[in-house]
Motif scaffolding. Structure first.
Motif, mmCIF file in Angstrom:
data_model
loop_
_atom_site.group_PDB
_atom_site.id
_atom_site.type_symbol
_atom_site.label_atom_id
_atom_site.label_comp_id
_atom_site.label_asym_id
_atom_site.label_seq_id
_atom_site.Cartn_x
_atom_site.Cartn_y
_atom_site.Cartn_z
ATOM 1 N N ILE A 280 0.832 -1.200 0.000
ATOM 2 C CA ILE A 280 0.000 0.000 0.000
ATOM 3 C C ILE A 280 0.868 1.252 0.000
ATOM 4 O O ILE A 280 0.628 2.206 -0.751
ATOM 5 C CB ILE A 280 -0.955 -0.007 1.211
ATOM 6 C CG1 ILE A 280 -1.953 -1.164 1.097
ATOM 7 C CG2 ILE A 280 -1.695 1.327 1.313
ATOM 8 C CD1 ILE A 280 -2.812 -1.352 2.332
ATOM 9 N N GLY A 281 1.884 1.277 0.850
ATOM 10 C CA GLY A 281 2.744 2.454 0.947
ATOM 11 C C GLY A 281 3.472 2.753 -0.345
ATOM 12 O O GLY A 281 3.547 3.902 -0.799
ATOM 13 N N GLN A 282 3.999 1.719 -0.975
ATOM 14 C CA GLN A 282 4.736 1.931 -2.221
ATOM 15 C C GLN A 282 3.802 2.303 -3.368
ATOM 16 O O GLN A 282 4.170 3.079 -4.258
ATOM 17 C CB GLN A 282 5.569 0.694 -2.532
ATOM 18 C CG GLN A 282 6.714 0.504 -1.533
ATOM 19 C CD GLN A 282 7.419 -0.829 -1.661
ATOM 20 O OE1 GLN A 282 7.366 -1.478 -2.694
ATOM 21 N NE2 GLN A 282 8.078 -1.246 -0.580
ATOM 22 N N GLN B 118 4.020 6.033 -5.474
ATOM 23 C CA GLN B 118 3.988 6.238 -6.914
ATOM 24 C C GLN B 118 2.832 7.136 -7.326
ATOM 25 O O GLN B 118 2.976 8.000 -8.204
ATOM 26 C CB GLN B 118 3.890 4.894 -7.639
ATOM 27 C CG GLN B 118 4.013 5.004 -9.157
ATOM 28 C CD GLN B 118 5.314 5.649 -9.590
ATOM 29 O OE1 GLN B 118 6.392 5.164 -9.243
ATOM 30 N NE2 GLN B 118 5.234 6.758 -10.326
ATOM 31 N N LEU B 119 1.658 6.969 -6.696
ATOM 32 C CA LEU B 119 0.529 7.834 -7.023
ATOM 33 C C LEU B 119 0.837 9.286 -6.703
ATOM 34 O O LEU B 119 0.506 10.198 -7.475
ATOM 35 C CB LEU B 119 -0.729 7.383 -6.259
ATOM 36 C CG LEU B 119 -1.733 6.556 -7.063
ATOM 37 C CD1 LEU B 119 -1.109 5.233 -7.503
ATOM 38 C CD2 LEU B 119 -2.992 6.305 -6.251
ATOM 39 N N ILE B 120 1.472 9.512 -5.565
ATOM 40 C CA ILE B 120 1.830 10.881 -5.193
ATOM 41 C C ILE B 120 2.804 11.466 -6.209
ATOM 42 O O ILE B 120 2.673 12.627 -6.628
ATOM 43 C CB ILE B 120 2.407 10.901 -3.765
ATOM 44 C CG1 ILE B 120 1.271 10.695 -2.750
ATOM 45 C CG2 ILE B 120 3.144 12.210 -3.480
ATOM 46 C CD1 ILE B 120 1.737 10.471 -1.327
ATOM 47 N N GLU B 121 3.784 10.681 -6.629
ATOM 48 C CA GLU B 121 4.705 11.155 -7.653
ATOM 49 C C GLU B 121 3.959 11.479 -8.946
ATOM 50 O O GLU B 121 4.212 12.513 -9.585
ATOM 51 C CB GLU B 121 5.791 10.118 -7.927
ATOM 52 C CG GLU B 121 6.793 10.566 -8.975
ATOM 53 C CD GLU B 121 7.933 9.589 -9.179
ATOM 54 O OE1 GLU B 121 8.571 9.652 -10.270
ATOM 55 O OE2 GLU B 121 8.204 8.762 -8.280
ATOM 56 N N PRO C 180 13.918 6.957 1.961
ATOM 57 C CA PRO C 180 13.680 8.410 1.866
ATOM 58 C C PRO C 180 14.612 9.103 0.881
ATOM 59 O O PRO C 180 14.184 10.025 0.176
ATOM 60 C CB PRO C 180 13.927 8.897 3.303
ATOM 61 C CG PRO C 180 13.690 7.701 4.165
ATOM 62 C CD PRO C 180 14.148 6.527 3.356
ATOM 63 N N ALA C 181 15.868 8.667 0.803
ATOM 64 C CA ALA C 181 16.812 9.307 -0.118
ATOM 65 C C ALA C 181 16.389 9.085 -1.575
ATOM 66 O O ALA C 181 16.485 9.999 -2.407
ATOM 67 C CB ALA C 181 18.222 8.760 0.114
ATOM 68 N N GLU C 182 15.897 7.886 -1.876
ATOM 69 C CA GLU C 182 15.423 7.609 -3.235
ATOM 70 C C GLU C 182 14.228 8.484 -3.563
ATOM 71 O O GLU C 182 14.121 9.032 -4.662
ATOM 72 C CB GLU C 182 15.050 6.128 -3.359
ATOM 73 C CG GLU C 182 14.565 5.707 -4.745
ATOM 74 C CD GLU C 182 13.093 6.017 -4.993
ATOM 75 O OE1 GLU C 182 12.730 6.328 -6.147
ATOM 76 O OE2 GLU C 182 12.304 5.967 -4.021
ATOM 77 N N ARG C 183 13.309 8.621 -2.603
ATOM 78 C CA ARG C 183 12.127 9.453 -2.836
ATOM 79 C C ARG C 183 12.527 10.912 -3.061
ATOM 80 O O ARG C 183 11.990 11.587 -3.942
ATOM 81 C CB ARG C 183 11.160 9.364 -1.649
ATOM 82 C CG ARG C 183 10.299 8.137 -1.588
ATOM 83 C CD ARG C 183 9.257 8.072 -2.695
ATOM 84 N NE ARG C 183 9.818 7.577 -3.954
ATOM 85 C CZ ARG C 183 9.299 7.785 -5.150
ATOM 86 N NH1 ARG C 183 8.216 8.506 -5.297
ATOM 87 N NH2 ARG C 183 9.855 7.294 -6.234
ATOM 88 N N ARG C 184 13.452 11.395 -2.256
ATOM 89 C CA ARG C 184 13.841 12.792 -2.407
ATOM 90 C C ARG C 184 14.441 13.040 -3.784
ATOM 91 O O ARG C 184 14.143 14.046 -4.436
ATOM 92 C CB ARG C 184 14.825 13.194 -1.305
ATOM 93 C CG ARG C 184 15.078 14.696 -1.271
ATOM 94 C CD ARG C 184 15.644 15.171 0.030
ATOM 95 N NE ARG C 184 14.798 14.887 1.171
ATOM 96 C CZ ARG C 184 13.658 15.522 1.453
ATOM 97 N NH1 ARG C 184 13.222 16.472 0.629
ATOM 98 N NH2 ARG C 184 12.957 15.213 2.512
ATOM 99 N N LYS C 185 15.279 12.117 -4.247
ATOM 100 C CA LYS C 185 15.886 12.264 -5.571
ATOM 101 C C LYS C 185 14.824 12.189 -6.663
ATOM 102 O O LYS C 185 14.831 12.990 -7.613
ATOM 103 C CB LYS C 185 16.928 11.179 -5.779
ATOM 104 C CG LYS C 185 17.655 11.263 -7.114
ATOM 105 C CD LYS C 185 18.722 10.176 -7.232
ATOM 106 C CE LYS C 185 19.434 10.259 -8.587
ATOM 107 N NZ LYS C 185 20.473 9.191 -8.715
ATOM 108 N N SER C 186 13.885 11.256 -6.547
ATOM 109 C CA SER C 186 12.854 11.077 -7.567
ATOM 110 C C SER C 186 11.892 12.258 -7.633
ATOM 111 O O SER C 186 11.278 12.499 -8.684
ATOM 112 C CB SER C 186 12.073 9.790 -7.301
ATOM 113 O OG SER C 186 12.896 8.656 -7.439
ATOM 114 N N LEU C 187 11.754 12.983 -6.536
ATOM 115 C CA LEU C 187 10.786 14.074 -6.475
ATOM 116 C C LEU C 187 11.427 15.451 -6.617
ATOM 117 O O LEU C 187 10.757 16.473 -6.428
ATOM 118 C CB LEU C 187 10.000 13.993 -5.167
ATOM 119 C CG LEU C 187 9.143 12.725 -5.016
ATOM 120 C CD1 LEU C 187 8.644 12.579 -3.590
ATOM 121 C CD2 LEU C 187 7.974 12.722 -5.991
ATOM 122 N N ASN C 188 12.705 15.483 -6.978
ATOM 123 C CA ASN C 188 13.392 16.760 -7.157
ATOM 124 C C ASN C 188 12.744 17.630 -8.228
ATOM 125 O O ASN C 188 12.780 18.854 -8.152
ATOM 126 C CB ASN C 188 14.865 16.525 -7.525
ATOM 127 C CG ASN C 188 15.738 16.335 -6.309
ATOM 128 O OD1 ASN C 188 15.348 16.664 -5.188
ATOM 129 N ND2 ASN C 188 16.927 15.798 -6.513
#
Length: 441
Positions: free
Chosen positions: A333-335, A339-342, A421-429
């Motif tokens: 669910i979290g993952q 992706q939906l948020i991205e 979290p580091a992957e998310r931060r990079k993906s959402l830059n």
């Protein structure tokens, strides 16, 4: 998004708005430790057990949903038929993809048939009052932002303005009353209170994440549900087929049906015609929103998306204890929601300029928190809405009665969902750079 029924993600909580006005007794922060294996109260556990035989009899199909709505209301005219395609895909996705418990299956059917019943009553109201479709819905103030970006607080502040029209929870659940309650609100209010009381028992920590009450201003995502095409249904379960279908369809006709409902609501409870609206859905539907509400003032709220992902995934998984099989698949669910948020933020970044500068604002969370009423005054200036001493007094009174975090906070951690979290931060830059969003960790 706020959020719905048990099966529809974040669930509102009944609270006493007369209590907890100060912050000196604010509860200590907590970490929710039972997301995977929920610990339920005896009465809720018994309720879930009792739904098992009912779930076996549930048919998740458009025909069954519509038949149940007709039985409830005695009506049969569902109006424009653009809802039938989405309802077909939704039922099939719920039936074949949702990892629902018996309670989840029953709740899903009840929610869909409730939407269909609301639709029948809306269409009957229009037959009885055809002039309702002549009511203008001019210059709405629309808040578009992800959950946890300050949208609820902003929505509540603006809705405190006695000159604007907003949507209370009880009205979102039943826009038009049954015939025997025509012209009244008491029955709908009592049903809203009763339903929320049960959900408050099931999820006692929800008020820490998103407080709502029976008269709390609510977003129009439940009205969009009446046309069976809205991202609200993403909150019911992980359903890739539904998500793909929803994203591929032009949502303009469904926003047109939303306007139809707003006309009915305004006709029922005049005279205020200027609406304040709010939904995260609008972030990825800016084009359809402006196709229908071309004179809207749109307020985009922005906050560190890594923090948002952690808090929203927690809310969804906490709510899933009532609808998903146990143990709850918090990683899945979290993952999925990461992706939906991205996806939503990419849509916002791509389409933000579809709204003209003179009709829009970008509000950064840290600036809003530093001066919330002052920010509302800036929004009013952009929207050309009078910010009178009476309006300021109403908002100041709301602030006194609703201090931030008065029910305590929840500690969020992305690693609970197997997310780096580091992957998310990079993906959402792409998003944080576009809107100059400050990181929070």
């Amino acid at each position: 998004m706020s959020g719905g029924s048990v099966a529809a993600g974040p669930v509102p909580v009944v609270t006493d708005q007369g209590n907890l006005r100060g912050v000196s007794n604010r509860p200590a922060p907590i970490r929710i430790e039972d997301l995977v294996n929920p610990v339920l109260s005896p009465e809720i556990a018994q309720m879930m057990e009792q739904t098992a035989p009912m779930a076996e009899q549930i048919e998740l199909s458009p025909e069954a949903v519509m038949a149940e709505a007709t039985t409830r209301t005695g009506l049969s005219d569902f109006g424009p038929d653009g809802f039938r395609g989405p309802l077909e895909v939704l039922c099939r996705s719920l039936d074949t993809e949702a990892d629902h418990s018996p309670m989840g299956r029953v709740s899903s059917f009840n929610q869909l048939s409730g939407f269909a019943a609301n639709r029948l009553r809306i269409e009957q109201y229009i037959k009885d009052h055809p002039d309702a479709l002549e009511v203008p819905v001019n210059r709405p103030i629309v808040i578009a932002g992800l959950p946890r970006t300050g949208t609820t607080h902003l929505h509540n502040l603006i809705s405190a303005d006695p000159e604007l029209r907003s949507l209370p929870w009880w009205e979102a659940m039943e826009p038009v009353p049954p015939p025997e309650e025509a012209g009244t609100t008491e029955g709908r209010i009592e049903r809203a209170k009763s339903g929320l009381a049960i959900l408050n028992t099931a999820m006692p920590h929800y008020a820490r994440m998103h407080e709502m009450t029976w008269d709390h201003v609510h977003e129009e995502i439940h009205l969009l549900g009446i046309d069976f095409s809205t991202m609200l249904f993403d909150c019911m379960a992980v359903m890739p087929s539904w998500r793909s279908y929803y994203k591929e369809q032009d949502q303009t006709p469904h926003y047109e049906y939303l306007k139809r409902i707003l006309q009915v609501l305004t006709h029922q409870r005049p005279p205020r015609e200027r609406w304040v609206l709010k939904s995260p859905q609008h972030l990825e539907q800016i084009g359809p929103l402006m196709n229908v509400f071309g004179d809207a003032t749109v307020v985009f709220t922005h906050r560190d998306p890594v923090s948002i992902t952690a808090s929203f995934a927690t809310m969804i998984c906490y709510s899933a204890r009532m609808s998903a099989t146990h143990p709850v698949d918090v990683h899945g669910i979290g993952q999925w929601w990461a992706q939906l948020i991205e996806d939503m933020l990419r849509s916002c970044t791509d389409d933000r300029d579809l709204v003209a500068p003179e009709q829009s604002m970008d509000v950064l969370f840290h600036e809003f928190m530093a001066g919330d009423v002052a920010m509302v005054e800036r929004i009013y200036d952009r929207a050309e809405q009078p910010f009178t001493p009476k309006v300021r007094a109403a908002m100041d009174a709301y602030m006194v009665d609703h201090p931030r975090d008065r029910h305590g906070r929840v500690i969020y951690d992305l690693t609970d969902f197997g997310i780096d979290p580091a992957e998310r931060r990079k993906s959402l830059n792409f998003y944080t750079n576009r809107f100059a969003v400050q990181p929070e960790s």
